[in-house]
Design a protein around this motif. Structure first.
Motif: not given
Lengths: 331, 552
Positions: B361-368
């Motif tokens: 719902p609240t996304g965070l993309v770290q290193g893909g």
């Protein structure tokens, strides 16, 4: 709402303070037992082979513990029991002081988070231990002879508090939605009361098992300074009789809450299952105590099994198994 | 000291010539008595506690079918053996039922004779005093200036004030008095045990006539109470699907509220409900606050998100607004997993398309790698893998709607044709030109419909159980005896008194307290004129000395 950090810190400080005060009480209870001696009545009641008496005033020297501290005055016929009594009173006063601090832990927690202070396992276990201490204090005030079990209550209390503080600690925080119900006050409070009462009952039964062993306790040994077996058995039974309806009510209140929270009043969730098992074991204890062949030591073992089930229900079910009662807050 | 338990009815005397039939009856009787003995009941209680243990240590079908399936996968040799022993259905297993039914038979067999005995005790007078009262463990002697009859009058009055049932008899050893109170203790005991039977019957009724269905409902949609509509349901053996309460529920809006530290503080669903075709009434349900209607209940048991996609095929065919509920795998961040199956896109089997993925719902993309950091839908993102090929939906083997059939992927019938992390408005273009756009998100609520006609009975039985338990444990059953004899110097008299209590060990202090009051009453009475002693009994139902003396 955000918890008040200064009150939450006060609660944590009080926790350490009450553990420290309880530890001092343990030391004082040890001193009471070390300086105490069996009253003459107990010697006779023990029914073994009491040392031949030369005179009523001389009993004390007959039961002098061989490993008594060397600094006790040799002529301490008047002073020594007095010292023991004073140590006992000091220990009891420290226990009460510790309990006040202990209650402060919960009050400060409740004020910090603006809710009932039993919303996670840390608070629940802290409250259970407090009830246990309170039950002991009530018993000790009403029946001075029972003060001698203080060491055996307070030592597990200190151990339990340290373990709770180390492994179950959770920061003061708001309640999860599922716990926001007035049934929290009813169900969890009664569960805490029942557990705390069963805690003292289990200790009394454990001491009864030590005291009622067929071989006579060594004069001056720790066991010989306990109240008589019959008194311990009676305390265990009375506390269990007091705790059983409370526990029954807690289970029923839990079922009523579950009906409005989870869609069914009973679903054999692990916590429910173990609460049921504990109820059945305590029912068995109450029956066993009045049934020929089960009276005495077997019944006391049943009571200890009951306490084991209660502890297992708290630790295993919340920490290991996955169920609906996963409010541990322990990460 | 406690009174002996009421005697069980004596066994019938053995017949003179035991015929096979009577020997059989005798054996039956012996077994019956063994079953209803307290010792057996204690063993059965232990068995019941023990039998419940595997139900909490092993996964149970009634709680989580998924956990059982997982256990089977992890323990392929052990699980079938455990299953044959009903260890995944402990609480509905025959051996668990055997234990509790035996326990209840034992309970009824023990309690019913006691109830008969108690009914008899209620109607009969307290038993005559034992011959030698001084031999009872808690006894005392009270000298008084009053003559024997007047002294017993004073004692009787004092006892009646304390709500004892009193009977006077002219025994062989002098005038005597028997008194009894606390019969409610036994009544409480019987009520407690019979309430347990009530709880069991209520539970059984709920299992036979109750039903339960669960469904995920997206905002704007609804369901009606029928087995065909539910995602999962269970129903009692005696439920006829035609008898279900006709009720439809529509989910208008779902709302989740959070504290600053992201602890969920409230989940509420605005719903309208009513009979099919009827104009619905509006209400709000939430956690701990179900809808109660016509004896049934509708619960909000969970919530989650359904990501919405639009799919444009290379030929320009557009499917808009396709979505599927993704199940939350972490309640604190609402990170969710699910699958979207599109079996009817193009001609033939090879044209099927499916998306499997992860929703934040609240996304965070770290290193893909996409993770969720907030349970609120502030910046929704999906990580999807697109598959083309054959889904196996018509193969006859049921499969989960929340995941793809892994065997189809393993066998190569479904092939991975692209993957992407998308936020709202972004699109993934597959090698064949198909465009998959993440267009938004809808919230769904997990609703549960429950009907349990037995639960009111269980509640009533539980209340009776607590009342009985309190009566049993709080009421003290006491018997008091007094016998008057002439005083040693000819003047006045001496009262021998004794107290028996049941269920508590402190008869001694109780007797001391009672004798102190009696002494005060006796000395008070001796100052009054003798005519005043013969006070009429306040309780006319108690037998008078004349009739009672016959049965001494």
């Amino acid at each position: 709402m955000t918890p008040d950090p200064s009150l939450a810190a006060l609660s944590d400080t009080l926790f350490s303070v009450s553990v420290a005060v309880y530890s001092l009480a343990v030391v004082a209870f040890c001193a009471q037992l070390a300086f105490g001696r069996r009253p003459a009545r107990e010697l006779v009641a023990a029914g073994g082979a009491p040392a031949p008496r030369t005179g009523a005033d001389d009993i004390s020297s007959d039961v002098r513990s061989p490993d008594a501290p060397a600094d006790v005055p040799a002529d301490g016929t008047a002073g020594e029991p007095g010292a023991a009594r004073r140590w006992g009173l000091l220990a009891l006063a420290l226990t009460v002081l510790g309990a006040v601090g202990h209650a402060g832990v919960l009050v400060a927690r409740g004020l910090a988070a603006d809710r009932l202070p039993w919303g996670n396992m840390y608070e629940f276990a802290t409250a259970v231990v407090l009830v246990g201490v309170a039950v002991y204090v009530v018993l000790a005030v009403r029946t001075p002879g029972l003060r001698h079990i203080g060491l055996f209550v307070l030592a597990p209390v200190v151990v339990a508090m340290v373990l709770v503080g180390l492994f179950l600690y959770a920061d003061a925080g708001p309640l999860v939605a599922a716990l926001r119900s007035s049934w929290l006050a009813v169900h969890v409070s009664t569960a805490i009361l029942g557990f705390g009462i069963f805690f003292v009952s289990g200790i009394a039964s454990g001491l009864y098992l030590l005291r009622s062993r067929p071989e006579e306790p060594r004069p001056g040994s720790l066991v010989s300074r306990l109240p008589g077996a019959a008194a311990l058995d009676r305390v265990a039974h009375r506390t269990a009789v007091f705790g059983f309806p409370i526990w029954t009510f807690a289970v029923i209140a839990g079922a009523i809450w579950a009906e409005s929270a989870w869609g069914r009043f009973w679903g054999w969730d692990p916590k429910e299952t173990w609460a049921f098992i504990a109820w059945v074991v305590y029912a068995a204890y109450l029956h066993a105590r009045t049934t020929a062949g089960w009276r005495g030591r077997p019944a006391a073992w049943v009571n200890l099994v009951g306490l084991g089930v209660m502890v297992f229900n708290l630790l295993y079910v919340n920490l290991v198994s996955t169920g609906l009662h996963s409010y541990g807050g322990v990460s | 000291m406690s009174l002996a338990a009421p005697p069980r009815p004596a066994a019938p005397p053995p017949p003179a010539r035991p015929s096979p039939g009577s020997r059989f009856t005798a054996t039956l009787l012996r077994w019956w008595r063994r079953l209803t003995a307290m010792r057996t009941a204690i063993v059965l209680l232990f068995l019941l506690a023990l039998a419940a243990v595997p139900g909490s240590l092993l996964p149970q079908r009634s709680l989580s079918q998924g956990a059982v399936t997982e256990y089977f996968a992890e323990h392929p040799t052990l699980a079938p053996v455990l299953d044959r022993l009903y260890l995944f259905d402990v609480f509905s297993s025959p051996w668990f039922a055997a234990v509790y039914l035996l326990l209840f038979v034992s309970l009824v067999g023990c309690v019913l004779p006691r109830a008969v005995e108690h009914a008899r005790a209620l109607r009969s007078a307290p038993p005559p005093a034992p011959r030698r009262l001084s031999r009872l463990p808690d006894s005392a002697e009270l000298p008084t200036a009053l003559p024997p009859a007047a002294a017993l009058d004073a004692v009787e009055e004092e006892l009646r004030v304390r709500r004892f049932r009193v009977v006077r008899r002219g025994g062989a050893n002098g005038p005597e008095l028997s008194a009894e109170k606390g019969l409610l203790k036994e009544a409480g005991n019987l009520l407690f045990h019979l309430s347990l039977v009530g709880v069991l019957l209520g539970l059984a009724a709920g299992k036979l006539w109750g039903h339960e269905g669960s469904i995920l409902v997206t905002e704007g949609q609804g369901f009606c109470n029928s087995f065909q509509q539910y995602d999962t349901y269970s129903s009692g053996a005696l439920v006829d699907s035609g008898d279900l309460t006709p009720l439809c529920v529509d989910l208008e809006a779902f709302e989740a509220e959070y504290e600053p530290d992201l602890t969920a503080s409230a989940f509420t669903a605005d719903i309208t409900y009513g009979a099919p075709g009827e104009e619905g009434r509006s209400t709000t349900i939430g956690v701990n606050d179900p809808l109660r209607v016509a004896g049934d209940r509708v619960y909000l048991t969970g919530h989650g998100f359904s990501p919405v996609f639009s799919v444009t095929l290379p030929d320009g065919t557009e499917f808009t607004d396709v979505s599927a509920p993704f199940l939350p795998s972490d309640q604190t961040t609402m990170a969710s997993q699910g699958a979207l199956k599109l079996p009817d896109l193009g001609p033939g089997r090879d044209g099927q398309l499916a998306l499997e993925g992860f929703f934040a719902p609240t996304g965070l993309v770290q290193g893909g790698v996409l993770t969720s950091i907030d349970p609120r839908p502030l910046a929704p993102r999906v990580a999807i893998v697109a598959y083309e090929g054959y889904l196996g939906l018509d193969s006859g083997i049921p499969q989960s709607v929340y995941s793809l059939d892994a065997s189809q992927i393993d066998s190569g019938r479904l092939t991975d044709v692209g993957r992407a992390n998308l936020s709202v408005g972004e699109a993934l273009t597959l090698p064949d030109g198909t465009e998959i756009t993440f267009t938004g998100v809808r919230e769904f609520a997990a609703l549960q419909y429950s009907s349990d006609p037995g639960q009111g009975w269980v509640l009533a039985a539980a209340v009776a159980l607590v009342v009985g338990l309190l009566g049993m444990l709080l009421v003290r059953r006491e018997r008091f005896f007094a016998r008057a004899s002439a005083g040693p110097d000819g003047a006045g008299s001496v009262l021998a008194v004794a107290l028996l209590t049941r269920g508590s060990g402190d008869a001694g202090p109780r007797l001391a307290e009672l004798t102190a009051d009696l002494t005060a009453a006796l000395s008070g009475a001796s100052g009054r004129p003798a005519a005043a002693h013969r006070a009429p009994s306040p309780d006319g139902s108690a037998p008078r000395p004349e009739d009672a003396s016959r049965d001494t």
